[in-house]
Design a protein around this motif. Structure first.
Motif, PDB file in Angstrom:
ATOM      1  N   ASP B 153       0.838  -1.199   0.000  1.00 38.65           N
ATOM      2  CA  ASP B 153       0.000   0.000   0.000  1.00 38.65           C
ATOM      3  C   ASP B 153       0.873   1.249   0.000  1.00 38.65           C
ATOM      4  O   ASP B 153       1.965   1.262   0.571  1.00 38.65           O
ATOM      5  CB  ASP B 153      -0.902   0.017   1.247  1.00 38.65           C
ATOM      6  N   ASP B 154       0.379   2.270  -0.631  1.00 33.65           N
ATOM      7  CA  ASP B 154       1.007   3.586  -0.600  1.00 33.65           C
ATOM      8  C   ASP B 154       2.446   3.594  -1.100  1.00 33.65           C
ATOM      9  O   ASP B 154       3.360   4.092  -0.441  1.00 33.65           O
ATOM     10  CB  ASP B 154       0.957   4.170   0.832  1.00 33.65           C
ATOM     11  N   ALA B 155       2.675   2.945  -2.275  1.00 35.08           N
ATOM     12  CA  ALA B 155       3.997   3.019  -2.885  1.00 35.08           C
ATOM     13  C   ALA B 155       4.063   4.333  -3.654  1.00 35.08           C
ATOM     14  O   ALA B 155       3.161   4.669  -4.416  1.00 35.08           O
ATOM     15  CB  ALA B 155       4.207   1.849  -3.820  1.00 35.08           C
ATOM     16  N   ARG B 156       5.139   5.079  -3.472  1.00 30.91           N
ATOM     17  CA  ARG B 156       5.211   6.411  -4.061  1.00 30.91           C
ATOM     18  C   ARG B 156       5.867   6.362  -5.438  1.00 30.91           C
ATOM     19  O   ARG B 156       6.917   5.772  -5.626  1.00 30.91           O
ATOM     20  CB  ARG B 156       6.004   7.345  -3.149  1.00 30.91           C
ATOM     21  N   ASP B 157       5.200   6.951  -6.446  1.00 24.76           N
ATOM     22  CA  ASP B 157       5.770   7.114  -7.774  1.00 24.76           C
ATOM     23  C   ASP B 157       5.735   8.623  -8.026  1.00 24.76           C
ATOM     24  O   ASP B 157       4.676   9.165  -8.314  1.00 24.76           O
ATOM     25  CB  ASP B 157       4.923   6.336  -8.788  1.00 24.76           C
ATOM     26  N   ARG B 158       6.860   9.267  -7.930  1.00 20.73           N
ATOM     27  CA  ARG B 158       6.905  10.726  -7.904  1.00 20.73           C
ATOM     28  C   ARG B 158       5.977  11.230  -6.799  1.00 20.73           C
ATOM     29  O   ARG B 158       6.230  10.925  -5.636  1.00 20.73           O
ATOM     30  CB  ARG B 158       6.563  11.312  -9.281  1.00 20.73           C
ATOM     31  N   VAL B 159       4.893  11.933  -7.134  1.00 24.44           N
ATOM     32  CA  VAL B 159       4.064  12.453  -6.036  1.00 24.44           C
ATOM     33  C   VAL B 159       2.792  11.630  -5.846  1.00 24.44           C
ATOM     34  O   VAL B 159       1.946  11.959  -5.039  1.00 24.44           O
ATOM     35  CB  VAL B 159       3.685  13.930  -6.282  1.00 24.44           C
ATOM     36  N   ILE B 160       2.653  10.537  -6.641  1.00 31.84           N
ATOM     37  CA  ILE B 160       1.403   9.784  -6.585  1.00 31.84           C
ATOM     38  C   ILE B 160       1.566   8.556  -5.689  1.00 31.84           C
ATOM     39  O   ILE B 160       2.564   7.834  -5.783  1.00 31.84           O
ATOM     40  CB  ILE B 160       0.992   9.325  -8.004  1.00 31.84           C
ATOM     41  N   MET B 161       0.581   8.327  -4.814  1.00 26.33           N
ATOM     42  CA  MET B 161       0.612   7.141  -3.975  1.00 26.33           C
ATOM     43  C   MET B 161      -0.160   6.038  -4.674  1.00 26.33           C
ATOM     44  O   MET B 161      -1.247   6.267  -5.215  1.00 26.33           O
ATOM     45  CB  MET B 161      -0.029   7.439  -2.618  1.00 26.33           C
ATOM     46  N   ASN B 162       0.386   4.833  -4.681  1.00 22.02           N
ATOM     47  CA  ASN B 162      -0.243   3.721  -5.386  1.00 22.02           C
ATOM     48  C   ASN B 162      -0.325   2.480  -4.504  1.00 22.02           C
ATOM     49  O   ASN B 162       0.541   2.247  -3.676  1.00 22.02           O
ATOM     50  CB  ASN B 162       0.588   3.344  -6.612  1.00 22.02           C
ATOM     51  N   ASP B 163      -1.354   1.693  -4.745  1.00 16.84           N
ATOM     52  CA  ASP B 163      -1.457   0.397  -4.081  1.00 16.84           C
ATOM     53  C   ASP B 163      -1.148  -0.689  -5.107  1.00 16.84           C
ATOM     54  O   ASP B 163      -1.738  -0.719  -6.181  1.00 16.84           O
ATOM     55  CB  ASP B 163      -2.870   0.197  -3.527  1.00 16.84           C
TER      56      ASP B 163
END
Lengths: 112, 200
Positions: B153-163
């Motif tokens: 959960d909440d892996a950061r790609d630049r400024v976007i958090m991704n699951d």
């Protein structure tokens, strides 16, 4: 999205056998990936499948303890392919890093 | 309505571990099919009545804690009847006797294989009164491997958090002999980012 590659289905088969009564061992391996038929997120194309054959023969001269001479051919059929885990294969704008074409090696090693 | 009876001794071991299952079911479904004015005249009520009897008797031979061979016989008898205002009642029936043997073996810790053979004989009676009798052999083989699921959960790609989620399975099969071996593995995996699949 730079967070993972889609690998799909990947198959590996490997075998070797030393026929009785001589100093040789023969073997081979198949590395294959299924076609990846999804185009998710910003992907511009699907990814073709591949299958690559590697073969080898080893000779252990009975007179020399520990010596192994090995000849191998990797990618016997000279397929142009990128390992399925390589980045960028699902984009038209990127040429992925291809694996070596047909390669032949002769290696002598000595254990002592 | 469904009634089932089963017998199993959960403490059983060795060569005597009989299991018995008996089942009866009766399902009666009626669906209103009203007229849809102005053109369609409904057939009143569609009624389907299904009756099934099934039975299974088998014995599990425990070769060891993790290796078993199961042999048994199973049977079912089904009867289905349909009717509405304009059609039926029509009935079809099927009964089946099966004999089977199934081995479940664990040659190495965490690696399990299962294979078996069964013979079936099915007798079928169609709504026209047509009768058929079919029999045959079938086999199965399965090799269990690992199933994996990883969630981040909440892996950061630049400024976007991704699951992220990665799921799939690995199957392995190996056989070794004096100086040689054969090994095969297959891995199937799927990665998802924020729900749907993703690119690389």
């Amino acid at each position: 999205m730079d967070l993972g590659t889609p690998p799909g289905g990947v198959l590996a088969i490997e075998a070797q056998h030393p026929p009785e009564g001589n100093a040789f061992t023969f073997g081979g391996a198949v590395e294959a990936a299924k076609a990846y038929n999804h185009k998710d997120a910003t992907a511009s194309k699907t990814i073709a499948g591949y299958a690559v054959l590697n073969l080898f023969a080893e000779y252990q001269p009975p007179g020399v303890e520990g010596l192994v001479i090995r000849a191998e051919v990797n990618n016997l059929f000279d397929r142009t392919y990128a390992d399925r885990a390589t980045y960028g294969q699902d984009f038209n704008s990127i040429t992925p890093l291809y694996e070596p074409g047909r390669s032949v090696q002769l290696v002598a090693s000595m254990r002592f | 309505m469904t009634v089932s009876l089963s017998y199993v001794n959960t403490q059983a071991s060795g060569m005597w571990d009989p299991r018995l299952v008996l089942g009866w079911s009766k399902v009666d479904i009626a669906v209103d099919q009203p007229d849809i004015p102005p053109r369609i005249v409904g057939p009143g009520v569609s009624r389907g009545l299904n009756k099934t009897f099934s039975a299974r008797a088998e014995n599990r031979f425990h070769l060891s804690d993790v290796n078993t061979i199961t042999a048994g016989i199973d049977y079912y008898d089904k009867e289905s009847t349909y009717s509405d205002l304009t059609y039926g009642p029509v009935t079809e029936k099927a009964s089946n006797v099966g004999l089977y043997v199934q081995a479940r073996l664990e040659p190495a810790e965490g690696r399990s294989t299962s294979f078996g053979l069964r013979w079936d004989d099915q007798r079928f009676t169609g709504i026209s009164g047509w009768k058929g009798d079919f029999s045959g052999l079938s086999g199965n083989l399965s090799l269990d491997g690992e199933i994996f699921l990883t969630k981040i959960d909440d892996a950061r790609d630049r400024v976007i958090m991704n699951d992220l989620e990665s799921r799939g399975f690995n199957l392995g099969l190996g056989y070794g002999w004096e100086g040689g071996y054969l090994r095969a593995s297959y891995s199937q995996s799927k990665i998802r980012v924020n729900g749907p699949g993703t690119d690389s």
